[in-house]
Every structure is written in C-alpha cells, then in structure tokens.
Design a protein around this motif. Sequence first.
Motif, mmCIF file in Angstrom:
data_model
loop_
_atom_site.group_PDB
_atom_site.id
_atom_site.type_symbol
_atom_site.label_atom_id
_atom_site.label_comp_id
_atom_site.label_asym_id
_atom_site.label_seq_id
_atom_site.Cartn_x
_atom_site.Cartn_y
_atom_site.Cartn_z
ATOM 1 N N GLU A 16 0.955 -1.052 -0.034
ATOM 2 C CA GLU A 16 -0.105 -0.124 -0.014
ATOM 3 C C GLU A 16 0.829 1.290 0.037
ATOM 4 N N LYS A 17 2.054 1.213 0.291
ATOM 5 C CA LYS A 17 3.105 2.393 0.435
ATOM 6 C C LYS A 17 3.871 2.587 -0.910
ATOM 7 N N GLY A 18 3.506 1.528 -1.819
ATOM 8 C CA GLY A 18 4.252 1.620 -2.901
ATOM 9 C C GLY A 18 5.843 1.195 -2.923
ATOM 10 N N GLN A 19 6.004 0.338 -1.994
ATOM 11 C CA GLN A 19 7.275 -0.503 -1.888
ATOM 12 C C GLN A 19 7.091 -1.964 -2.040
ATOM 13 N N ALA A 20 8.170 -2.354 -2.823
ATOM 14 C CA ALA A 20 8.275 -3.718 -3.005
ATOM 15 C C ALA A 20 8.300 -4.706 -1.856
ATOM 16 N N TYR A 21 7.165 -5.709 -1.994
ATOM 17 C CA TYR A 21 7.185 -6.468 -0.644
ATOM 18 C C TYR A 21 7.131 -8.062 -1.300
ATOM 19 N N ARG A 22 7.393 -8.203 -2.534
ATOM 20 C CA ARG A 22 7.496 -9.422 -3.138
ATOM 21 C C ARG A 22 8.160 -9.230 -4.586
ATOM 22 N N THR A 23 9.100 -10.153 -5.040
ATOM 23 C CA THR A 23 9.326 -10.094 -6.393
ATOM 24 C C THR A 23 9.282 -11.368 -6.790
ATOM 25 N N VAL A 24 8.787 -11.742 -8.096
ATOM 26 C CA VAL A 24 8.628 -13.214 -8.725
ATOM 27 C C VAL A 24 9.318 -13.161 -9.905
ATOM 28 N N LYS A 25 10.147 -14.225 -10.060
ATOM 29 C CA LYS A 25 10.715 -14.581 -11.268
ATOM 30 C C LYS A 25 10.252 -15.776 -11.891
ATOM 31 N N ILE A 26 9.665 -15.525 -13.225
ATOM 32 C CA ILE A 26 8.952 -16.627 -13.816
ATOM 33 C C ILE A 26 9.642 -16.932 -15.202
ATOM 34 N N GLU A 27 9.621 -18.222 -15.578
ATOM 35 C CA GLU A 27 10.485 -18.722 -16.716
ATOM 36 C C GLU A 27 9.518 -19.534 -17.810
ATOM 37 N N CYS A 28 8.225 -19.275 -17.240
ATOM 38 C CA CYS A 28 7.217 -19.897 -18.463
ATOM 39 C C CYS A 28 6.112 -19.358 -18.529
ATOM 40 N N PHE A 29 5.409 -19.093 -19.848
ATOM 41 C CA PHE A 29 4.308 -18.379 -20.075
ATOM 42 C C PHE A 29 3.002 -18.805 -19.273
ATOM 43 N N GLU A 30 2.930 -20.030 -18.988
ATOM 44 C CA GLU A 30 1.706 -20.484 -18.182
ATOM 45 C C GLU A 30 1.876 -20.047 -16.868
ATOM 46 N N ASP A 31 3.064 -20.103 -16.342
ATOM 47 C CA ASP A 31 3.141 -19.740 -14.631
ATOM 48 C C ASP A 31 3.000 -18.188 -14.479
ATOM 49 N N SER A 32 3.286 -17.357 -15.646
ATOM 50 C CA SER A 32 2.979 -15.894 -15.680
ATOM 51 C C SER A 32 1.673 -15.848 -15.905
ATOM 52 N N TYR A 33 0.973 -16.413 -16.748
ATOM 53 C CA TYR A 33 -0.671 -16.181 -16.793
ATOM 54 C C TYR A 33 -1.405 -16.572 -15.520
ATOM 55 N N ALA A 34 -1.088 -17.490 -14.732
ATOM 56 C CA ALA A 34 -1.585 -18.149 -13.594
ATOM 57 C C ALA A 34 -1.481 -17.200 -12.434
ATOM 58 N N PHE A 35 -0.130 -16.619 -12.351
ATOM 59 C CA PHE A 35 0.155 -15.797 -11.167
ATOM 60 C C PHE A 35 -0.445 -14.471 -11.335
ATOM 61 N N HIS A 36 -0.232 -13.716 -12.662
ATOM 62 C CA HIS A 36 -0.811 -12.410 -12.621
ATOM 63 C C HIS A 36 -2.364 -12.468 -12.597
ATOM 64 N N HIS A 37 -3.182 -13.721 -13.204
ATOM 65 C CA HIS A 37 -4.352 -13.752 -12.945
ATOM 66 C C HIS A 37 -4.749 -13.846 -11.483
ATOM 67 N N GLY A 38 -4.039 -14.627 -10.861
ATOM 68 C CA GLY A 38 -4.376 -14.799 -9.320
ATOM 69 C C GLY A 38 -3.960 -13.748 -8.575
ATOM 70 N N MET A 39 -3.240 -12.833 -8.906
ATOM 71 C CA MET A 39 -3.070 -11.359 -8.354
ATOM 72 C C MET A 39 -4.191 -10.441 -8.788
ATOM 73 N N TYR A 40 -4.727 -10.457 -9.849
ATOM 74 C CA TYR A 40 -5.634 -9.602 -10.124
ATOM 75 C C TYR A 40 -7.006 -9.908 -9.424
ATOM 76 N N ALA A 41 -7.099 -11.475 -9.352
ATOM 77 C CA ALA A 41 -8.200 -11.909 -8.420
ATOM 78 C C ALA A 41 -8.173 -11.195 -7.045
ATOM 79 N N LEU A 42 -7.033 -11.088 -6.679
ATOM 80 C CA LEU A 42 -6.785 -10.831 -5.136
ATOM 81 C C LEU A 42 -7.212 -9.188 -5.051
ATOM 82 N N GLY A 43 -7.106 -8.456 -6.297
ATOM 83 C CA GLY A 43 -7.527 -7.058 -6.002
ATOM 84 C C GLY A 43 -6.326 -6.428 -6.392
#
Length: 168
Positions: A16-43
């Motif tokens: 909420e303060k604009g600071q990084a609290y998590r970084t994610v390194k993804i190496e395949c498209f399927e994992d990227s898709y799942a991660f980002h859509h999961g984050m969108y679902a969390l708001g």
Amino acid sequence: MRVGSDRTFCSVVLNEKGQAYRTVKIECFEDSYAFHHGMYALGYYRLVEDFIPDRYRHYDIVLAPDRTLHFQFPGWDKRPIDLTASLQMQMVLWLDYMDSEPPIDNNDDFREPRKNRPNWPFDMCVIYWKFAVELTGHPFDEAPNANVQKIIQYATLICDERISCLGR
C-alpha cells in the motif's frame, strides 16, 4: 514482449505504501498467466509506465493493490468522492489520450458528448461518457443531476492534476 522458455519474466508486487514486498521470477508463460490472474483476483492491478515508480521500472510487470482513494472537496457536503486507484489510472490515461495530436475533440465520435452536455467542458464530457457507470452508477445516456455533475467535475479535476504531475 516475448515470454517463453528462453526468457525470464520478472514481476514486482507493491504494498500500500508503494514499496516492493514481493518479487517473482517466472520462466514460462503458463506460470506467468496463472500468477498474474491470481493477483488480479486478489485485487491487484497492473501499473502502466507513467504510474510506475522509477526504482521499479526495470521490472517487466509492476502490480499494486487496488485501493479506494477518498476525496473531499469544497462545497460537497455529502460523502467523499471515492475513486479506485485503477480507475483513476484509466481516467488519467484516457484524458491524456484525448489530449493527443491531432486533438481528439475534432473527431466525429466525440462530438455527441459535447452536444449532450453543452455547459460541461470537453474533458468532463469524455470522462463521463467513458466512465459513467463506474463513477456514478448511471449510464451515460441518463440526464445527470447536479450531484453527478459535481462528481464528474471533481473526478476530472483530480485526473487533470495527476496528468500535470506526470510532466506534461
């Protein structure tokens, strides 16, 4: 942007303060898709370039929590105007687009909003036309009352100020 087995995809999630609290390194498209859509679902929502803090611009995607911003303005004795951060970002980008070259207000598609709201400036008309339901709960074609006009006026002012802060 290419994402595949030969590309590492780095995302940062801001708090909420604009600071990084998590970084994610993804190496395949399927994992990227799942991660980002999961984050969108969390708001969370994806920040566009003009909204990304300088220190995080090297990431492929920057996600931020979509929070509600409350604005109280003079002469409005009702509840504050509530805008989500993602809606404010969309509105800023929309106004920026509308102010592009050649001027979009000369486009036939956008003459109708001006005709229907002759006492409103053009930027208020196009904000209302594009975001009527999100801002007021009413579609664009309903006649706006004074309260709706104040909401659109103030929301547009906030976005105009944000555009100015982006260095236009």
